[in-house]
Structures are given as C-alpha cells and as structure tokens.
Design an enzyme around this catalytic site. Structure first.
Site, PDB file in Angstrom:
ATOM      1  N   ASP A  24       0.797  -1.251   0.000  1.00 16.63           N
ATOM      2  CA  ASP A  24       0.000   0.000   0.000  1.00 16.63           C
ATOM      3  C   ASP A  24       0.822   1.290   0.000  1.00 16.63           C
ATOM      4  OD1 ASP A  24      -1.888  -1.975   0.246  1.00 16.63           O
ATOM      5  OD2 ASP A  24      -2.714  -1.298   2.148  1.00 16.63           O
ATOM      6  N   LYS A 129      -6.706  -4.858  -2.983  1.00 15.05           N
ATOM      7  CA  LYS A 129      -7.303  -5.528  -1.829  1.00 15.05           C
ATOM      8  C   LYS A 129      -8.325  -4.611  -1.156  1.00 15.05           C
ATOM      9  CE  LYS A 129      -3.421  -4.374   1.304  1.00 15.05           C
ATOM     10  NZ  LYS A 129      -4.114  -3.569   2.291  1.00 15.05           N
ATOM     11  N   LYS A 132      -7.469  -4.779   4.994  1.00 13.32           N
ATOM     12  CA  LYS A 132      -6.142  -4.418   5.483  1.00 13.32           C
ATOM     13  C   LYS A 132      -5.136  -5.519   5.150  1.00 13.32           C
ATOM     14  CE  LYS A 132      -7.977  -0.705   7.243  1.00 13.32           C
ATOM     15  NZ  LYS A 132      -8.025   0.480   6.343  1.00 13.32           N
ATOM     16  N   THR A 158       0.599   0.854   6.657  1.00 17.96           N
ATOM     17  CA  THR A 158       1.332   1.280   7.844  1.00 17.96           C
ATOM     18  C   THR A 158       1.725   0.042   8.651  1.00 17.96           C
ATOM     19  OG1 THR A 158      -0.708   1.551   9.173  1.00 17.96           O
ATOM     20  CG2 THR A 158       0.084   3.482   7.972  1.00 17.96           C
ATOM     21  N   CYS A 162      -1.853  -2.353   7.862  1.00 19.87           N
ATOM     22  CA  CYS A 162      -1.843  -3.311   6.751  1.00 19.87           C
ATOM     23  C   CYS A 162      -0.625  -4.218   6.741  1.00 19.87           C
ATOM     24  CB  CYS A 162      -2.002  -2.567   5.427  1.00 19.87           C
ATOM     25  SG  CYS A 162      -3.665  -1.860   5.294  1.00 19.87           S
ATOM     26  N   GLN A 202       8.542 -13.333  21.500  1.00 21.99           N
ATOM     27  CA  GLN A 202       8.209 -14.746  21.773  1.00 21.99           C
ATOM     28  C   GLN A 202       8.855 -15.683  20.755  1.00 21.99           C
ATOM     29  OE1 GLN A 202       4.077 -15.381  23.261  1.00 21.99           O
ATOM     30  NE2 GLN A 202       3.673 -13.377  22.337  1.00 21.99           N
TER      31      GLN A 202
HETATM   32  N1  TIU Z   1      -2.571   0.404   4.289  1.00 15.67           N
HETATM   33  C1  TIU Z   1      -2.987   0.675   5.518  1.00 15.67           C
HETATM   34  O1  TIU Z   1      -2.250   0.528   6.496  1.00 15.67           O
HETATM   35  N2  TIU Z   1      -4.282   1.178   5.651  1.00 15.67           N
HETATM   36  C2  TIU Z   1      -4.672   2.020   6.655  1.00 15.67           C
HETATM   37  O2  TIU Z   1      -5.821   2.415   6.721  1.00 15.67           O
HETATM   38  N3  TIU Z   1      -3.709   2.391   7.553  1.00 15.67           N
HETATM   39  C3  TIU Z   1      -3.836   3.290   8.560  1.00 15.67           C
HETATM   40  O3  TIU Z   1      -2.904   3.409   9.360  1.00 15.67           O
HETATM   41  N4  TIU Z   1      -4.906   4.053   8.635  1.00 15.67           N
END
Ligand code: TIU
Length: 225
Positions: A24, A129, A132, A158, A162, A202
């Site tokens: 993403d 997709k 997430k 992020t 995702c 872990q």
């Molecule tokens: N790709 C992804 O992480 N989608 C999100 O919505 N991330 C956020 O941190 N909002």
C-alpha cells in the site's frame, strides 16, 4: 541462500523461494489530500520508508526476486466496501468522496495509485485488496503458491495496520515473514515500534524483523559469491 541478520534470530532464505511484498505505498496514504490525511494523520511521517523501500526494490529487481505490490481500495461502485468501513470514524472525507487526488481510496483514481518512486514495472503483480490484509479476498495466496514462494520480505505502510495484518495472515498460511523495519512506517511512531516488537517477540511469534541494510549486505554477499 542468503544469511540474514534479523531479530529474534538470524535466518537463511532461499531467494528463489522469496517474494518482496510492498504494501500500500499509495498516494492516498503518503501524500496530502488522501485517505490517510482525511483520517486526521500527518502523512509526512510515512516519507522515511520511501528511500529504503526504493533501494530494496531496486536490489530485488536486479536479483530477479518476485516483486508484488498491493493497493488498498475499492471498485468505483463500492460494492466491495463494507458499510461499516465507509461509515467508520469522523474523517474529513469518506471513502468514495471526491478529494484533490480524486475519489478517496477508489481504484483508478490518482490517489489510489502507487507513489512514483516505487511504481510497478511490467511483470510485477499488483494486488488490489479491499481489506487491510493482502490475503483477504485477493489471489495473493494463489500467486505465491504458483511460484513456490515460502518467504515474504515485507515493506510498506502502515506498520501496525496493513503490514501487521498481512504478516499475521501470511504467518498462519505457513510463510516465513521478514519485515524490513526501515521500509515500513506509521502515522504513530510508537505504533511502528510496537508493531515490529509484536512480530519478533516470543521467538518470532509472527516472523522476523531486519533492517534494509542487513538485507542489502546479505544480498550483496550472495551476488559477489
Ligand atoms: N494500508 C494501511 O495501512 N491502511 C490504513 O488504513 N492504515 C492506517 O494506518 N490508517
């Protein structure tokens, strides 16, 4: 085979059975006026991941590693957008609304596209997709199975959303997931750190964490050998 310095432990990876998955890296998350900003985030925090990602992408292309890009988003008719996702929170613009980069998080709009620095080239699968996780409601698993892939090098944004969701999905499907720490970023620096900590804790409950420099030097040794 490369020997990668990683946490919680070093790992040997067969590059022929490895895919680089870039999650993403879209204008909607990294540039002002997109989905990330409508949620109230400072999108400049994600910039740090771009250059390390670019270097890893260049090295992967040179080494002939399968490169897969993902994009979060929805079809223009939004039939694949859960109402509970669209209605969530109090964003300045909702998914499907028109912003400066076109309709927010909608396929085919400028904001939905991948940033120029990491733009896919011919032959690199691009997975659209709706969720997430990159495995949910996509053919990612099929593509990886068809190529005999066992290991995933994971980059993108992020870290805690995702990237983490995809790593958890991949781990349950039997893939060794190696998250490249500096190739990921979050709107919340502390979530980035904790997102990585959760993966490698872990004994590597979800996978491994390594820096891009560790990967690039291991790949350099392999190419020189
Ligand atoms: N790709 C992804 O992480 N989608 C999100 O919505 N991330 C956020 O941190 N909002």
């Amino acid at each position: 085979m490369i020997q990668l310095v990683a946490e919680p432990a070093p790992i040997g990876i067969d590059l022929k059975r490895t895919a680089l998955v870039i999650i993403d890296m879209q204008r909607d998350f990294l540039e002002p006026g997109g989905f990330g900003e409508t949620l109230g985030n400072d999108v400049s925090l994600l910039k740090a991941a771009v250059e390390p990602c670019r270097q890893v992408l260049a090295a992967a292309r040179k080494a002939g590693i399968l490169v897969i890009h993902t994009r979060e988003g929805h079809s223009p008719d939004m039939n694949d957008a859960p109402p509970a996702k669209v209605a969530r929170g109090a964003p300045s613009k909702r998914i499907g609304d028109v912003g400066p980069m076109g309709r927010i998080l909608i396929q085919g709009e400028p904001g939905h596209d991948i940033i120029p620095e990491l733009y896919p080239i011919a032959g690199e699968p691009v997975i659209d997709k709706p969720g997430k996780g990159a495995f949910y409601a996509t053919n990612l698993g099929l593509i990886l199975a068809n190529r005999g892939i066992e290991n995933l090098l994971v980059c993108g944004v992020t870290t805690e959303v995702c990237v983490n969701t995809t790593v958890r999905e991949g781990n349950d499907r039997g893939f060794r997931c190696i998250v490249l720490s500096d190739c990921c970023a979050s709107y919340f620096p502390e979530f980035h750190q904790m997102g990585l900590a959760m993966i490698k804790a872990q004994g590597g409950i979800f996978g491994w964490v390594a820096g891009s420099k560790q990967l690039l030097s291991a790949m350099g040794r392999e190419l020189a050998a």
